[in-house]
Design a protein around this motif. Structure first.
Motif, PDB file in Angstrom:
ATOM      1  N   LYS A  43       0.709  -1.244  -0.101  1.00  0.00           N
ATOM      2  CA  LYS A  43       0.030   0.204   0.121  1.00  0.00           C
ATOM      3  C   LYS A  43       0.687   1.261   0.062  1.00  0.00           C
ATOM      4  O   LYS A  43       0.141   2.426   0.130  1.00  0.00           O
ATOM      5  CB  LYS A  43      -0.861  -0.079   0.978  1.00  0.00           C
ATOM      6  CG  LYS A  43      -1.871  -1.106   1.132  1.00  0.00           C
ATOM      7  CD  LYS A  43      -3.117  -0.784   0.268  1.00  0.00           C
ATOM      8  CE  LYS A  43      -4.208  -1.922   0.233  1.00  0.00           C
ATOM      9  NZ  LYS A  43      -5.209  -1.622  -0.562  1.00  0.00           N
ATOM     10  N   GLY A  44       2.194   1.146  -0.004  1.00  0.00           N
ATOM     11  CA  GLY A  44       3.181   2.372   0.098  1.00  0.00           C
ATOM     12  C   GLY A  44       2.921   3.084   1.497  1.00  0.00           C
ATOM     13  O   GLY A  44       3.116   4.381   1.331  1.00  0.00           O
ATOM     14  N   ALA A  58     -10.020  14.281  -9.925  1.00  0.00           N
ATOM     15  CA  ALA A  58      -9.119  14.214  -8.465  1.00  0.00           C
ATOM     16  C   ALA A  58      -8.478  15.389  -8.083  1.00  0.00           C
ATOM     17  O   ALA A  58      -8.686  16.115  -7.119  1.00  0.00           O
ATOM     18  CB  ALA A  58      -8.275  13.235  -8.328  1.00  0.00           C
ATOM     19  N   GLU A  59      -7.790  16.105  -9.195  1.00  0.00           N
ATOM     20  CA  GLU A  59      -7.159  17.213  -9.129  1.00  0.00           C
ATOM     21  C   GLU A  59      -8.244  18.545  -8.654  1.00  0.00           C
ATOM     22  O   GLU A  59      -7.627  19.240  -7.996  1.00  0.00           O
ATOM     23  CB  GLU A  59      -6.486  17.501 -10.312  1.00  0.00           C
ATOM     24  CG  GLU A  59      -5.179  16.550 -10.524  1.00  0.00           C
ATOM     25  CD  GLU A  59      -4.428  16.925 -11.764  1.00  0.00           C
ATOM     26  OE1 GLU A  59      -4.885  17.517 -12.801  1.00  0.00           O
ATOM     27  OE2 GLU A  59      -3.312  16.224 -12.080  1.00  0.00           O
ATOM     28  N   ALA A 102      -7.609   5.007 -11.745  1.00  0.00           N
ATOM     29  CA  ALA A 102      -7.971   5.470 -10.455  1.00  0.00           C
ATOM     30  C   ALA A 102      -6.865   5.304  -9.448  1.00  0.00           C
ATOM     31  O   ALA A 102      -7.051   6.038  -8.544  1.00  0.00           O
ATOM     32  CB  ALA A 102      -9.032   4.172 -10.284  1.00  0.00           C
ATOM     33  N   GLU A 103      -6.003   4.549  -9.819  1.00  0.00           N
ATOM     34  CA  GLU A 103      -4.684   4.416  -8.705  1.00  0.00           C
ATOM     35  C   GLU A 103      -3.888   5.886  -8.784  1.00  0.00           C
ATOM     36  O   GLU A 103      -3.316   6.476  -7.806  1.00  0.00           O
ATOM     37  CB  GLU A 103      -3.740   3.372  -8.996  1.00  0.00           C
ATOM     38  CG  GLU A 103      -2.552   3.278  -8.241  1.00  0.00           C
ATOM     39  CD  GLU A 103      -3.109   3.147  -6.796  1.00  0.00           C
ATOM     40  OE1 GLU A 103      -2.312   4.079  -5.927  1.00  0.00           O
ATOM     41  OE2 GLU A 103      -3.814   2.507  -6.153  1.00  0.00           O
ATOM     42  N   GLU A 143      -3.315   8.447  -5.759  1.00  0.00           N
ATOM     43  CA  GLU A 143      -2.057   9.084  -5.512  1.00  0.00           C
ATOM     44  C   GLU A 143      -2.130  10.568  -5.304  1.00  0.00           C
ATOM     45  O   GLU A 143      -1.370  11.016  -4.552  1.00  0.00           O
ATOM     46  CB  GLU A 143      -0.993   8.692  -6.418  1.00  0.00           C
ATOM     47  CG  GLU A 143       0.292   8.873  -6.021  1.00  0.00           C
ATOM     48  CD  GLU A 143       0.675   8.394  -4.707  1.00  0.00           C
ATOM     49  OE1 GLU A 143       1.821   8.834  -4.134  1.00  0.00           O
ATOM     50  OE2 GLU A 143       0.352   7.209  -4.373  1.00  0.00           O
ATOM     51  N   THR A 144      -3.074  11.002  -6.165  1.00  0.00           N
ATOM     52  CA  THR A 144      -3.144  12.597  -5.958  1.00  0.00           C
ATOM     53  C   THR A 144      -3.702  13.031  -4.678  1.00  0.00           C
ATOM     54  O   THR A 144      -3.127  13.979  -3.831  1.00  0.00           O
ATOM     55  CB  THR A 144      -4.239  13.049  -7.270  1.00  0.00           C
ATOM     56  OG1 THR A 144      -3.569  12.779  -8.384  1.00  0.00           O
ATOM     57  CG2 THR A 144      -4.353  14.410  -6.899  1.00  0.00           C
ATOM     58  N   PHE A 145      -4.681  12.221  -4.314  1.00  0.00           N
ATOM     59  CA  PHE A 145      -5.136  12.468  -2.742  1.00  0.00           C
ATOM     60  C   PHE A 145      -4.250  12.025  -1.663  1.00  0.00           C
ATOM     61  O   PHE A 145      -4.074  12.991  -0.759  1.00  0.00           O
ATOM     62  CB  PHE A 145      -6.459  11.517  -2.608  1.00  0.00           C
ATOM     63  CG  PHE A 145      -7.741  12.088  -3.658  1.00  0.00           C
ATOM     64  CD1 PHE A 145      -8.189  13.414  -3.554  1.00  0.00           C
ATOM     65  CD2 PHE A 145      -8.245  11.078  -4.259  1.00  0.00           C
ATOM     66  CE1 PHE A 145      -9.271  13.728  -4.500  1.00  0.00           C
ATOM     67  CE2 PHE A 145      -9.304  11.564  -5.143  1.00  0.00           C
ATOM     68  CZ  PHE A 145      -9.701  12.954  -5.072  1.00  0.00           C
ATOM     69  N   ARG A 146      -3.438  11.115  -1.904  1.00  0.00           N
ATOM     70  CA  ARG A 146      -2.504  10.747  -0.741  1.00  0.00           C
ATOM     71  C   ARG A 146      -1.509  11.830  -0.872  1.00  0.00           C
ATOM     72  O   ARG A 146      -1.295  12.252   0.349  1.00  0.00           O
ATOM     73  CB  ARG A 146      -1.523   9.470  -1.393  1.00  0.00           C
ATOM     74  CG  ARG A 146      -2.513   8.280  -1.047  1.00  0.00           C
ATOM     75  CD  ARG A 146      -1.704   6.907  -1.057  1.00  0.00           C
ATOM     76  NE  ARG A 146      -2.585   5.776  -1.379  1.00  0.00           N
ATOM     77  CZ  ARG A 146      -2.711   5.225  -2.443  1.00  0.00           C
ATOM     78  NH1 ARG A 146      -1.862   5.532  -3.448  1.00  0.00           N
ATOM     79  NH2 ARG A 146      -3.445   4.016  -2.650  1.00  0.00           N
TER      80      ARG A 146
END
Length: 901
Positions: free
Chosen positions: A179-180, A399-400, A423-424, A428-431
């Protein structure tokens, strides 16, 4: 024990690996390779007599041949060699050791105890702090230190994971890598002969690199230490816990539990302990990380109402279904919000309700505009934004747009981008923007509900309880005398009349009861009590007389009593010919038409001590299984929370045909039973069933009490130290004013707020070392008034003002290190009360208290200009010296062995 010397374990400057080898399957080789591969910057010194070099590092033949003293020793040698190794390490001055060597699992209980005692007698913690035996080690990514047997490393992060299980340690490591997710610490405790959950919680609770703490717990050894550490840590940062529950208790349960087969209670007690400590319990590893991600943000939710924004109708329905199934609520949108969204999307282009179902091809601008409108709606406690992939719609662009819209937004917003691929990228943008994001609606909703539950637990930690009735004065002497006489007779239980006498001595309304050994005595007893009466069989072999027809109700004449006793004897002889019949219990009928049948019970858990239970009572109690548990001591707020966790609580609020029950009377009874367990520790269990409750109050019909010899104070049995009433005292000041010096209570919130308001600006500045705002909120005052009496103490001076109302005049605080080596004090007296000797009285009280608990040193700091504080300290024998780190402060130190108590 304490955090003493834990820095040598988790912040070592040098490491020795003892028992290192070139066998790739051996622990000594694995940990050497992990340390070297991790890039630890300090010296790494393998100790081995078998190889010249290991993992490219020259070895040393023994501990005494090491070129320098290691802060940390990783001991991979067999366990039978460990005592000699620990002895060598202690001679060198090493302060931390991790025991990884084999052998512990193969030992029987006696062998394990022997090796444990031998190791501890040599290490003498905290001289050397020990993790293990049977530990996989630990990782501190910020130091590039992988002192573990793990198969891979981990990235730096702000989450700490502490595990009692080796397998869970490895599983979480794999899960996090996929999950990083990074960690500040990963620690496998092993068999915990020294370093425990409590120690690590104390250490990580103040660690600036750790934002949240996750635990995998199977069992706790010292409940009071654990509860104190957990409560302290959870006030500073989120603490999450996972425990397997009933399956674990079935396998590892206490012998008595194995015999009875009742494993439900064990896990239920752990569950209530976690809740009482302000922690959040989750179901599985996914939930652990989902909750950690949400709770790690500075944004909070204060309820269970969720608004859902989605471009997929079915996805929105699934999320709403999961929310409602989990006990959450769909937020009802304000009419203003509905109209505003209609202006953006068009009247017919969305659902006009929650979930907010916008067009499937809505772009980033549409999402952002609707989200901003939902953020203005105060009817929701949080917002879930979902997105279903669509061919003509770029996931990342949406997302942006949302990321930009959420800048500087303080409300909780969660996201769930369904699908994979782009979607991933969106996730990642949200993370990167620290916006909680999940793979599915189920995960997102679960995280929201976890956060709501966590914050409810936190509210319980700082909730101001209702005051107890001022006329609650239990007759403790009567209760103790009854128990003492029964113990002298060698009994393990009280008769029902004795049990009810004890309950009555603590203010619990009871039905009058008599004992009879024959039918004739039953009639005599009934005549004295007055008709109608109930009679019940007494036999140690028949714990539930209902099972053999051993209970008769509403007997209105002597003849009916005589005939009833004879019929009970006949039925019992027929049904249970092996039973020894002691006689009958006769009690006056407690007529309460329409009253609810409840129960209150209390037992002693082998780990957490006394546990109270409340729920649906009567004959169907075991079949209905509606009960909730809690740990004493109780306040009115905690008692109400306990009642509210039962299903019958809904009925107690009243129905169209029944008025509401007097909940305060139920809660007062719970508090009375809690106090009885503290005051009379020879009581091992109490069972009140049935316990009637209606709008007129409460009434105990049945009562059983079991007893056993006990030496010491009852509060020692509790996992949470109760209010120390024994520390109260009255004094007369120089001006003749009578003042009570006592520990502070949660109920003192209002008077303490008034006390702070009456302090002058100068007194506040000297107390808090600078200018402070006067608008202390509830959370601030709760921290002052709701303290852990095991670690903190605040003695307040209280008296009545001219209006006959209590007021606080001054306070003396001490905060003690977990190992009791040092306590820090602070004292302040109200500005208009100076000159009457109150400061000296409070100081003397604090010094005596610290001395009595065996603390080695009492210390404090004050500003250089605060000559009055320095003078008062010198009066009591403190040494005054400049603070080496701040020229504006001075340190005050008192050696308690030389103190004049």
């Amino acid at each position: 024990m304490s955090v003493t010397n834990l820095q040598y374990l988790f912040k070592p400057r040098s490491v020795a690996v003892i028992g290192a080898t070139n066998d790739p399957r051996n622990a000594g080789n694995i940990v050497m390779r992990n340390i070297m591969a991790g890039g630890f910057m300090g010296p790494v010194m393998p100790v081995s007599s078998e190889a010249e070099a290991i993992a490219g590092v020259l070895t040393h033949p023994s501990v005494k041949h090491l070129p320098k003293t290691p802060d940390l020793a990783i001991v991979c040698s067999p366990l039978d060699e460990v005592p000699e190794i620990i002895h060598s390490l202690k001679e060198r001055g090493t302060r931390g050791a991790v025991l990884m060597g084999a052998g512990f699992a193969a030992m029987n209980r006696e062998e394990r105890q022997d090796i444990k005692e031998t190791i501890l007698s040599i290490a003498n913690p905290p001289d050397i702090r020990i993790i293990g035996p049977k530990s996989l080690g630990f990782m501190v990514p910020s130091l590039n230190l992988n002192a573990s047997l793990a198969h891979s490393d981990v990235a730096p992060g702000k989450v700490a994971f502490i595990s009692q299980s080796d397998s869970l340690f490895a599983t979480v490591l794999d899960w996090a890598r996929a999950k990083g997710i990074g960690f500040s610490h990963m620690i496998a405790l092993g068999s915990r002969i020294d370093v425990s959950f409590s120690d690590i919680l104390d250490y990580l609770g103040s660690d600036p690199l750790t934002r949240s703490i996750m635990l995998y717990v199977e069992s706790i050894k010292d409940a009071r230490e654990f509860m104190s550490a957990a409560r302290a840590a959870s006030r500073n940062k989120p603490v999450l816990v996972i425990r397997p529950g009933q399956a674990l208790d079935t396998v590892l349960g206490d012998l008595k539990l194995r015999e009875t087969g009742d494993h439900r209670l064990v896990d239920a007690v752990y569950d209530v302990a976690f809740r009482r400590a302000g922690m959040l319990r989750v179901e599985n590893i996914d939930g652990l990380f989902d909750a950690a991600q949400t709770l790690g943000t500075p944004k909070h939710v204060f309820g269970k109402k969720l608004a859902i924004l989605t471009n997929g109708t079915s996805a929105g329905i699934l999320a709403a279904d999961r929310l409602l199934a989990g006990g959450g609520e769909l937020a009802k949108l304000d009419e203003t919000t509905i109209n505003a969204i209609s202006e953006v999307l068009g009247e017919d282009n969305w659902s006009r309700s929650n979930p907010v179902d916008i067009p499937f091809n809505a772009d980033g601008k549409d999402y952002a505009q609707v989200l901003k409108l939902l953020l203005k709606d105060k009817n929701s406690n949080g917002i879930l934004v979902m997105h279903v992939p669509w061919t003509a719609q770029p996931d990342v662009e949406v997302a942006e747009a949302l990321r930009d819209a959420l800048k500087r937004v303080k409300r909780m917003v969660l996201t769930a981008w369904l699908g994979s691929g782009t979607a991933e990228e969106a996730r990642e943008t949200f993370r990167r923007a620290d916006i909680p994001t999940y793979d599915s609606p189920t995960q997102a909703v679960r995280a929201f509900l976890y956060m709501a539950e966590y914050l409810r637990n936190q509210e319980l930690l700082i909730e101001t309880p209702d005051s107890l009735p001022s006329d609650f004065f239990p007759d403790t002497n009567t209760a103790r005398e009854i128990v003492s006489k029964a113990l002298e007779q060698g009994r393990e239980s009280l008769t029902e009349p004795e049990a009810k006498d004890i309950l009555a001595s603590y203010g619990v309304p009871v039905v009058e009861t008599r004992i009879a050994v024959s039918a004739k005595e039953a009639v005599i007893a009934a005549d004295k009590l007055g008709y109608p009466v109930a009679i019940k069989l007494r036999s140690p072999q028949v714990p539930q007389p209902y099972d053999v027809g051993g209970v008769l109700l509403d007997l209105e004449t002597p003849e009916r009593v005589w005939e009833g006793a004879a019929s009970i004897l006949a039925r019992c002889t027929r049904e249970r010919p092996d039973a020894y019949i002691e006689g009958f219990t006769v009690q006056k009928m407690g007529r309460r038409p329409g009253a609810h049948e409840l129960f209150i019970s209390a037992n002693v858990d082998p780990v957490f001590g006394p546990v109270l239970a409340f729920g649906h009572g009567g004959m169907a109690r075991e079949m209905i299984q509606d009960k909730a548990l809690t740990l004493p001591p109780l306040s009115m707020s905690l008692a109400k929370e306990l009642v509210g966790r039962t299903r019958i609580a809904t009925l107690l609020k009243g129905t169209p045909s029944q008025p509401p029950v007097d909940i305060d009377d139920i809660c007062l009874t719970l508090i009375q039973i809690s106090q009885l367990f503290i005051d009379v520790p020879q009581i091992t269990s109490i069972d009140i069933n049935p316990f009637y409750a209606d709008s007129e109050g409460v009434l105990a019909l049945g009562g059983k009490i079991a007893i056993a010899p006990f030496e010491g104070h009852g509060e020692k049995r509790l996992a949470i130290r109760p209010y120390p009433r024994e520390l109260e005292e009255c004094v007369i000041l120089k001006n003749g004013r009578k003042v009570t010096i006592r520990p502070i209570r949660p109920e003192d919130e209002d008077t303490h707020r008034a006390f702070l308001a009456q302090l002058s600006d100068e007194d506040l500045r000297l107390r808090f070392f600078g200018v402070v705002q006067r608008d202390f909120d509830h959370k601030d005052i709760a921290r002052f008034t709701q303290i852990d009496y095991d670690r903190e103490m605040a003695f307040i001076a209280t008296s009545m003002n001219e209006n006959g109302e209590p007021e606080t005049l001054g306070v003396m605080r001490t905060n003690t290190r977990p190992d009791n080596s040092e306590a820090e004090f602070a004292i302040v007296v109200r500005s208009d009360q100076k000159g009457a000797g109150l400061g000296s009285v409070l100081f003397h009280k604090g010094i005596r208290y610290t001395q009595d608990r065996g603390t080695k040193q009492l210390t404090g700091q004050t500003m250089v200009e605060n000559k009055a504080m320095q003078g008062l300290s010198k009066k009591f024998g403190f040494k005054i010296m400049p603070d080496p780190h701040d020229e504006d402060l001075v340190d005050m130190v008192l050696d308690m062995e030389k103190a004049d108590g």
